[in-house]
Design a protein around this motif. Structure first.
Motif, mmCIF file in Angstrom:
data_model
loop_
_atom_site.group_PDB
_atom_site.id
_atom_site.type_symbol
_atom_site.label_atom_id
_atom_site.label_comp_id
_atom_site.label_asym_id
_atom_site.label_seq_id
_atom_site.Cartn_x
_atom_site.Cartn_y
_atom_site.Cartn_z
ATOM 1 N N VAL A 265 -2.414 6.743 -0.952
ATOM 2 C CA VAL A 265 -1.082 6.326 -0.494
ATOM 3 C C VAL A 265 -1.092 6.002 0.997
ATOM 4 O O VAL A 265 -0.615 4.938 1.420
ATOM 5 C CB VAL A 265 -0.047 7.419 -0.813
ATOM 6 C CG1 VAL A 265 1.310 7.049 -0.230
ATOM 7 C CG2 VAL A 265 0.073 7.610 -2.319
ATOM 8 N N GLY A 268 -2.892 2.883 1.931
ATOM 9 C CA GLY A 268 -2.359 1.620 1.416
ATOM 10 C C GLY A 268 -3.289 0.939 0.434
ATOM 11 O O GLY A 268 -3.361 -0.295 0.376
ATOM 12 N N ARG A 270 -4.685 -0.725 -2.851
ATOM 13 C CA ARG A 270 -4.131 -1.458 -3.981
ATOM 14 C C ARG A 270 -5.223 -2.299 -4.616
ATOM 15 O O ARG A 270 -6.227 -2.626 -3.972
ATOM 16 C CB ARG A 270 -2.941 -2.322 -3.573
ATOM 17 C CG ARG A 270 -3.208 -3.248 -2.410
ATOM 18 C CD ARG A 270 -1.875 -3.651 -1.774
ATOM 19 N NE ARG A 270 -2.053 -4.520 -0.638
ATOM 20 C CZ ARG A 270 -2.290 -4.081 0.603
ATOM 21 N NH1 ARG A 270 -2.403 -2.787 0.839
ATOM 22 N NH2 ARG A 270 -2.406 -4.939 1.595
ATOM 23 N N ARG A 351 8.861 -0.865 -8.228
ATOM 24 C CA ARG A 351 8.993 -0.267 -6.911
ATOM 25 C C ARG A 351 10.410 0.241 -6.636
ATOM 26 O O ARG A 351 11.117 -0.281 -5.765
ATOM 27 C CB ARG A 351 8.544 -1.253 -5.836
ATOM 28 C CG ARG A 351 7.212 -1.902 -6.207
ATOM 29 C CD ARG A 351 6.515 -2.587 -5.105
ATOM 30 N NE ARG A 351 6.301 -1.814 -3.908
ATOM 31 C CZ ARG A 351 5.398 -0.835 -3.780
ATOM 32 N NH1 ARG A 351 4.654 -0.477 -4.825
ATOM 33 N NH2 ARG A 351 5.272 -0.217 -2.646
ATOM 34 N N ARG A 355 8.877 0.126 -0.392
ATOM 35 C CA ARG A 355 7.504 0.304 0.082
ATOM 36 C C ARG A 355 7.060 1.754 0.076
ATOM 37 O O ARG A 355 5.893 2.043 0.337
ATOM 38 C CB ARG A 355 7.357 -0.288 1.482
ATOM 39 C CG ARG A 355 8.185 0.391 2.571
ATOM 40 C CD ARG A 355 8.131 -0.415 3.849
ATOM 41 N NE ARG A 355 8.855 0.229 4.942
ATOM 42 C CZ ARG A 355 8.294 1.036 5.825
ATOM 43 N NH1 ARG A 355 7.004 1.300 5.749
ATOM 44 N NH2 ARG A 355 9.019 1.575 6.801
ATOM 45 N N HIS A 356 7.965 2.656 -0.227
ATOM 46 C CA HIS A 356 7.618 4.075 -0.333
ATOM 47 C C HIS A 356 7.395 4.509 -1.789
ATOM 48 O O HIS A 356 7.257 5.704 -2.057
ATOM 49 C CB HIS A 356 8.722 4.946 0.284
ATOM 50 C CG HIS A 356 9.006 4.639 1.716
ATOM 51 N ND1 HIS A 356 8.098 4.859 2.729
ATOM 52 C CD2 HIS A 356 10.112 4.108 2.312
ATOM 53 C CE1 HIS A 356 8.624 4.489 3.890
ATOM 54 N NE2 HIS A 356 9.848 4.037 3.667
ATOM 55 N N GLU A 358 4.909 4.450 -3.821
ATOM 56 C CA GLU A 358 3.678 5.158 -4.180
ATOM 57 C C GLU A 358 3.787 6.666 -3.993
ATOM 58 O O GLU A 358 3.004 7.418 -4.574
ATOM 59 C CB GLU A 358 2.492 4.617 -3.364
ATOM 60 C CG GLU A 358 1.922 3.324 -3.900
ATOM 61 C CD GLU A 358 2.857 2.156 -3.691
ATOM 62 O OE1 GLU A 358 2.927 1.286 -4.578
ATOM 63 O OE2 GLU A 358 3.539 2.105 -2.640
ATOM 64 N N ARG A 414 0.882 -2.634 -8.239
ATOM 65 C CA ARG A 414 1.361 -2.910 -6.883
ATOM 66 C C ARG A 414 0.722 -4.176 -6.330
ATOM 67 O O ARG A 414 1.402 -5.053 -5.772
ATOM 68 C CB ARG A 414 1.041 -1.734 -5.964
ATOM 69 C CG ARG A 414 1.413 -2.007 -4.510
ATOM 70 C CD ARG A 414 0.849 -0.993 -3.558
ATOM 71 N NE ARG A 414 1.180 -1.360 -2.180
ATOM 72 C CZ ARG A 414 0.788 -0.684 -1.129
ATOM 73 N NH1 ARG A 414 0.030 0.393 -1.271
ATOM 74 N NH2 ARG A 414 1.119 -1.064 0.093
ATOM 75 N N GLU A 418 2.720 -7.784 -5.472
ATOM 76 C CA GLU A 418 2.753 -8.400 -4.148
ATOM 77 C C GLU A 418 2.378 -9.886 -4.195
ATOM 78 O O GLU A 418 2.802 -10.659 -3.338
ATOM 79 C CB GLU A 418 1.798 -7.658 -3.213
ATOM 80 C CG GLU A 418 2.258 -6.258 -2.849
ATOM 81 C CD GLU A 418 1.237 -5.521 -1.991
ATOM 82 O OE1 GLU A 418 1.579 -4.429 -1.496
ATOM 83 O OE2 GLU A 418 0.109 -6.034 -1.820
ATOM 84 N N ARG A 517 -1.541 -0.778 4.988
ATOM 85 C CA ARG A 517 -0.122 -0.716 4.676
ATOM 86 C C ARG A 517 0.514 -2.084 4.855
ATOM 87 O O ARG A 517 0.119 -2.877 5.707
ATOM 88 C CB ARG A 517 0.593 0.292 5.594
ATOM 89 C CG ARG A 517 0.020 1.699 5.542
ATOM 90 C CD ARG A 517 0.306 2.376 4.227
ATOM 91 N NE ARG A 517 1.733 2.588 4.060
ATOM 92 C CZ ARG A 517 2.297 3.037 2.941
ATOM 93 N NH1 ARG A 517 1.541 3.292 1.887
ATOM 94 N NH2 ARG A 517 3.586 3.229 2.867
ATOM 95 N N THR A 518 1.522 -2.366 4.037
ATOM 96 C CA THR A 518 2.292 -3.610 4.174
ATOM 97 C C THR A 518 3.651 -3.292 4.755
ATOM 98 O O THR A 518 4.165 -2.179 4.654
ATOM 99 C CB THR A 518 2.473 -4.291 2.807
ATOM 100 O OG1 THR A 518 3.108 -3.373 1.908
ATOM 101 C CG2 THR A 518 1.133 -4.701 2.232
#
Length: 519
Positions: A265, A268, A270, A351, A355-356, A358, A414, A418, A517-518
């Motif tokens: 997590v 980030g 994926r 989601r 963005r949180h 995960e 995820r 994206e 992270r995005t």
């Protein structure tokens, strides 16, 4: 020309709905048995006695004061030492060579490595190696003669390392390959290496088959924590101390699982599907590396190969044994992966927390690296009290949700979400569905080779799966022999091989790991 805007996603509230079955499954088959095991650890529970009394932390004092517990913990870590070196040294170098070798070398390597994965059966490998105990035995398998002597602390881990070299190297290499394709090679490789280390440590703590079967019951000097728990509970009949040992083991595994999920997590991580590549690269490098590693694997697998194709006569195995081996394994895999896939679509695809999202994996994290072992005593009591012992229903693995599958599928959903420009169904669901099928097939193979749960719920070998027949023959002093190929029947292996080759070439070869992270 103005590009078309991204297709709208279903409402985020649907994500919570998809997550609900996994939450209920985790509560029923992970949380409740874990709590029940902790409660058992505070009582004087005996296997054959219905009376029990609260004893507080006395069972923990007994376990922590037992030299056998600490010896089992140290031995569990010792057994993982050489496999760890293989996984973090040999595997990444092989992955790098295959990747630099171009598409032909990489895909060929994937197929060859898959052979080591689908044919691996811990009980069968042990059964093959124990033929080295025979007076007329020669070759590599005779190393097994030292697993019960004074040098067992050295010989036993080396024998286990030889037995597992192929599958450890193959799985680790297949894990490193996607990290080389995601554009963030260095952080991805370090992250995968850390996850591999955590996973192997968790496997070592829970390992049962090698400790039990290789030393014919698991002497105190060669017991892992998994074997220590079972023999304290079912063999010695002291469920209270066994539950205390299981709880302590569960806490260690929970810590490893939390670290693993936090790494995923916070880093980030994926997964996504990269375009197919056809570059030639430097195929000689990849081919040579694959030949060297494959040759080492064949040498170390030779005791199993010779036993598999030997001319020794063995009694026939009934069709019912194969049904009891593969039907419960398949049923358990389909249920646990289906529940995990639904939750992954909710967390990674829809989601619900933005963005949180995960962080919704964190409640599952304590069981991310735990098999059924740490809470199997509690689950076994449910089976016993329901009168399901020696039934095919009891052989279904007691895991209604696969947390590792949940994590992998969430990272994939995820990454797909994206990049999706064609809507949720075509952009996330359909591209991720093959991965759910691949995981279900893999978990089926793992379930079918489990040596612990069937032993706990089957009192008679005739009511158990193939792994139990082999285990029974190993622990028998009457000279009974069972074909080591009983756990890997040819039709199943051919079907698995065809599926794995197709998955590797058409899907898994496109898989890429990206870190960062995005916004």
């Amino acid at each position: 020309m103005i590009p078309a805007p991204p297709a709208p996603r279903p409402p985020a509230a649907l994500g919570w709905l998809l997550l609900a079955p996994a939450a209920f499954a985790a509560l029923a088959c992970l949380v409740v048995p874990s709590v029940h095991t902790a409660v058992m650890s505070t009582r004087s529970v005996r296997l054959l006695a219905r009376r029990d009394e609260p004893v507080g932390l006395a069972n923990y004092a007994t376990v922590l004061g037992d030299e056998g517990f600490w010896r089992a913990l140290a031995f569990s870590l010792l057994v993982t030492l050489v496999p760890l070196l293989v996984a973090v040294v040999v595997a990444p170098l092989l992955a790098l060579a295959l990747d630099r070798g171009g598409s032909v070398a990489r895909r060929g390597g994937r197929v060859v490595l898959s052979l080591a994965v689908i044919t691996f059966s811990p009980v069968a490998v042990v059964a093959a190696w124990t033929r080295g105990l025979r007076p007329d035995a020669t070759g590599l398998a005779t190393l097994v003669r030292g697993v019960a002597g004074e040098g067992a602390a050295v010989t036993f881990p080396l024998v286990v390392a030889a037995m597992t070299f192929g599958v450890v190297c193959a799985l680790a290499t297949l894990a490193f390959l996607p990290a080389l394709r995601g554009g963030t090679v260095t952080p991805a490789m370090f992250a995968v290496a850390a996850l591999v280390v955590l996973t192997l440590l968790a496997v070592g703590l829970q390992a049962f088959t090698f400790s039990s079967a290789l030393s014919r019951g698991g002497s105190r000097g060669t017991r892992t924590l998994g074997a220590y728990m079972l023999f304290e509970g079912l063999a010695a009949g002291r469920l209270g101390p066994a539950a205390a040992a299981a709880t302590l083991t569960g806490l260690l595994l929970g810590g490893l699982g939390i670290v693993a999920v936090l790494l995923v997590v916070l880093g980030g991580m994926r997964l996504h599907l990269s375009p197919r590549t056809t570059g030639n690269g430097q195929p000689l490098i990849g081919v040579l590396a694959l030949i060297v590693v494959s040759a080492a694997g064949l040498v170390l697998a030779w005791p199993w190969i010779t036993a598999l194709f030997g001319a020794e006569e063995t009694p026939p195995v009934t069709f019912g044994t194969y049904v009891r081996t593969w039907l419960p394994a398949l049923a358990g895999a389909l249920v646990s992966v289906a529940v995990a896939y639904a939750a992954a679509l909710g967390i990674g695809g829809l989601r619900p927390l933005g963005r949180h999202s995960e962080w919704l994996l964190l409640p599952f994290a304590p069981w991310a690296l735990a098999a059924a072992g740490p809470f199997s005593l509690a689950t076994w009591t449910y089976v016993r009290d329901l009168g399901l012992m020696d039934t095919i229903i009891a052989l279904v693995p007691p895991m209604l949700v696969s947390v590792p599958a949940l994590v992998v599928l969430t990272l994939l959903c995820r990454g797909l979400a994206e990049r999706a420009r064609t809507g949720f169904l075509r952009g996330v669901v359909l591209p991720s569905l093959p991965m759910a099928g691949i995981l279900a097939g893999g978990i089926t193979l793992v379930n079918a080779q489990d040596g612990l749960w069937p032993l706990m719920v089957s009192q008679r070998p005739s009511s158990g799966p193939a792994t139990m027949l082999l285990s029974q023959s190993l622990n028998s002093y009457r000279g009974a022999t069972v074909d080591v190929g009983v756990t890997t029947p040819l039709p199943v292996m051919l079907l698995a091989l065809a599926a794995v080759v197709a998955a590797q070439l058409l899907y898994l070869d496109r898989l890429a790991i990206t870190m960062g992270r995005t916004a």
